[in-house]
Design an enzyme around this catalytic site. Structure first.
Site, mmCIF file in Angstrom:
data_model
loop_
_atom_site.group_PDB
_atom_site.id
_atom_site.type_symbol
_atom_site.label_atom_id
_atom_site.label_comp_id
_atom_site.label_asym_id
_atom_site.label_seq_id
_atom_site.Cartn_x
_atom_site.Cartn_y
_atom_site.Cartn_z
ATOM 1 N N TYR A 109 0.870 -1.173 0.000
ATOM 2 C CA TYR A 109 0.000 0.000 0.000
ATOM 3 C C TYR A 109 0.908 1.224 0.000
ATOM 4 C CZ TYR A 109 -4.157 -2.791 1.021
ATOM 5 O OH TYR A 109 -5.198 -3.676 0.960
ATOM 6 N N HIS A 129 -16.975 -4.214 -1.878
ATOM 7 C CA HIS A 129 -15.542 -4.542 -1.890
ATOM 8 C C HIS A 129 -15.212 -5.728 -0.985
ATOM 9 C CE1 HIS A 129 -11.266 -3.936 -2.400
ATOM 10 N NE2 HIS A 129 -11.103 -3.838 -1.096
#
EC number: 1.14.17.-
Length: 526
Positions: free
Chosen positions: A116, A302
């Protein structure tokens, strides 16, 4: 003609012909077929077409279908996930509208499965209100499978330009403190999705004191093959206008707070998790900010690799409404905002449940809630108007009652390590709770019993404002509502071939482009 295939991949002519050729055209480079069928044919050889993801498989051969049957397509084949019934947005955007790009600059992608990367940006449009009308992904060519999702967060307006100097891995111990001020999601894009256009009466506000000045772009790189030496420059393009729209858009993150308290046993063909946007949170936030309610116009569902289906359930005064959004054929590689056919009003006292279905039949260890694509999530991002001060409406299940299921009696207190350590019984002594859950001998029947327990456990309420502030209900415990499980879908109404109702009818266009080397008598098949 209407054909189907069996488990041996043999094409067979369907005795019930439900596909109808509407139009066909062929020239030296293209073959075009337009065909139609009813959404629900009730033919066992057809799949119903719903608002869920549809995996369209295509194949063709450069020679026409002969008496001997269909020619083998060879490498002329492919598949694409689509949402055939997702209503289109009519774009009324001017090509001359200004835009700005938020892109990473030569980010070295580590040779590990999940990274990330966070980069702070300053919104260039200031001192005057504008509306963002469209957001487009800018994915570096060749990195379509590397960039898994991009989130854009609003950060504290008290920062200064020094935070713009560098990017850093998100959620890292050495991450800049300024990143911690960025908790409000204002846009979300995920792999497979395309650009998002706001409805004509709604825009993402920028340029005022209440709007984002500093934003954090979080890019999730998925690199399961541990490829070395990749440099990425992907990001987002925001198109905006000085012609203001009636409403400012907001985003609410709903579902399960991402944590180890969300876990799924191995070897389960189906396991259901629920994240609660509770009555208590919506009562407090909407009651204070917008008693008349908010209007949801799009939803992004999601999950990660184990996800198989996601549903967003909506309750008003305890009564279940029509599903807010759903995808019963969830595809990890195709996640985008679903426009609602009709805007949905969410009122004080309503509650929302994000229901996620998983399969872990191919796993031998626990699956944990977390950031990696091999971990899991269960989230819904709700786009709505008018914007209020509510950014997250989620829940966390109680972990101690989960551990009691496997026989844990006591943990070491005070908790000084994470994951915390178990004190008794003997077989788990000095193990972390993660190791204890993995040591437990899970069977499908144990997994089913565990699932039934987890769905009834009290939940810790997450009810957040912008700038890391919290509504007073945050951190309190609530009981999940008494609801019917599992959700019962509406019965399918079969259409007869003589009733081609527009509401139950779909026309598809299939286009094959033939390169110069294969020009000839083309015979595509779907």
């Amino acid at each position: 003609q209407d054909y189907f295939t069996d488990e041996n991949r043999v094409l067979k002519k369907d005795p019930q012909q439900d596909y109808h050729l509407e139009y066909a055209m062929e020239n030296s480079t293209h073959t075009i077929l337009a065909f139609s069928r009813e959404l629900h044919t009730c033919d066992t050889n057809d799949k119903s077409i719903t608002e869920s993801t549809v995996r369209v498989i295509w194949a063709y051969h450069h020679k026409d279908l002969g008496e001997a049957g269909q020619n083998y397509h060879g490498s002329n084949r492919g598949t694409k996930s689509l949402r055939l019934l997702n209503p289109e947005r009519e774009e009324v955007l001017s090509a001359s509208l200004p835009y700005f790009d938020l892109t990473n600059k030569d980010v070295p992608v580590p040779d590990k499965d999940t990274t990330y990367w966070c980069q702070m940006f300053k919104i260039p449009v200031q001192h005057e209100k504008h509306h963002v009308t469209k957001v487009e992904p800018l994915i570096q060519k060749g990195h379509e499978n590397l960039v898994h999702h991009i989130l854009l967060y609003q950060c504290s307006s008290n920062l200064n330009d020094s935070v713009l100097d560098y990017g850093h891995e998100c959620y890292h111990p050495n991450m800049p403190d300024s990143f911690l001020t960025c908790e409000t999601v204002i846009f979300a894009w995920a792999i497979g999705g395309e650009g998002f256009t706001y409805p004509p009466h709604v825009g993402l506000s920028i340029g005022t004191a209440a709007d984002p000045l500093f934003v954090l772009m979080e890019v999730h790189y998925d690199n399961p093959s541990y490829t070395e030496g990749m440099i990425d420059n992907s990001g987002l393009r925001l198109i905006y206008t000085p012609v203001l729209r009636k409403y400012d858009a907001g985003v609410i993150e709903a579902g399960l707070w991402v944590s180890l308290f969300h876990n799924i046993p191995p070897g389960m063909p189906e396991f259901v998790s629920e994240g609660h946007c509770t009555l208590e949170c919506l009562e407090e936030a909407l009651g204070a900010e917008r008693p008349a309610g908010i209007q949801v116009f799009a939803v992004l569902l999601h999950a990660h690799l184990a996800g198989r289906a996601i549903r967003m359930r909506h309750f008003h005064n305890g009564e279940e409404q029509k599903l807010l959004a759903y995808d019963d054929e969830f595809d990890f590689n195709f996640q985008e905002f679903q426009y609602l056919k009709e805007e949905r009003t969410i009122l004080p006292g309503d509650n929302l449940i994000t229901e996620c279905h998983y399969s872990t039949v191919d796993r031998i260890r626990m699956t944990w809630g977390g950031l990696s694509t091999r971990n899991e999530m269960c989230l819904s991002y709700l786009l709505y108007y008018p914007r209020i001060n509510l950014t997250r409406c989620a829940s966390i299940p109680d972990i101690m009652e989960q551990l009691q299921f496997i026989g844990v009696k006591e943990i070491y207190r005070p908790v000084r390590t994470w994951p915390f350590i178990i004190k008794s019984p003997k077989q788990y002594k000095n193990l972390s709770f993660m190791d204890a859950m993995n040591k437990f001998k899970w069977s499908r029947s144990e997994g089913l019993s565990y699932n039934q327990l987890v769905l009834k456990l009290p939940v810790n309420v997450r009810c957040s404002k912008t700038d890391n502030a919290e509504w007073s209900i945050q951190g309190m415990t609530a009981l999940p509502p008494e609801i019917e499980r599992p959700y019962k879908t509406e019965p399918v109404i079969c259409s007869s071939s003589s009733c081609l109702s527009c509401s139950l009818f779909l026309t598809l266009l299939f286009v094959v482009h033939i390169t110069a080397s294969t020009i000839g008598n083309t015979g595509p098949s779907v």
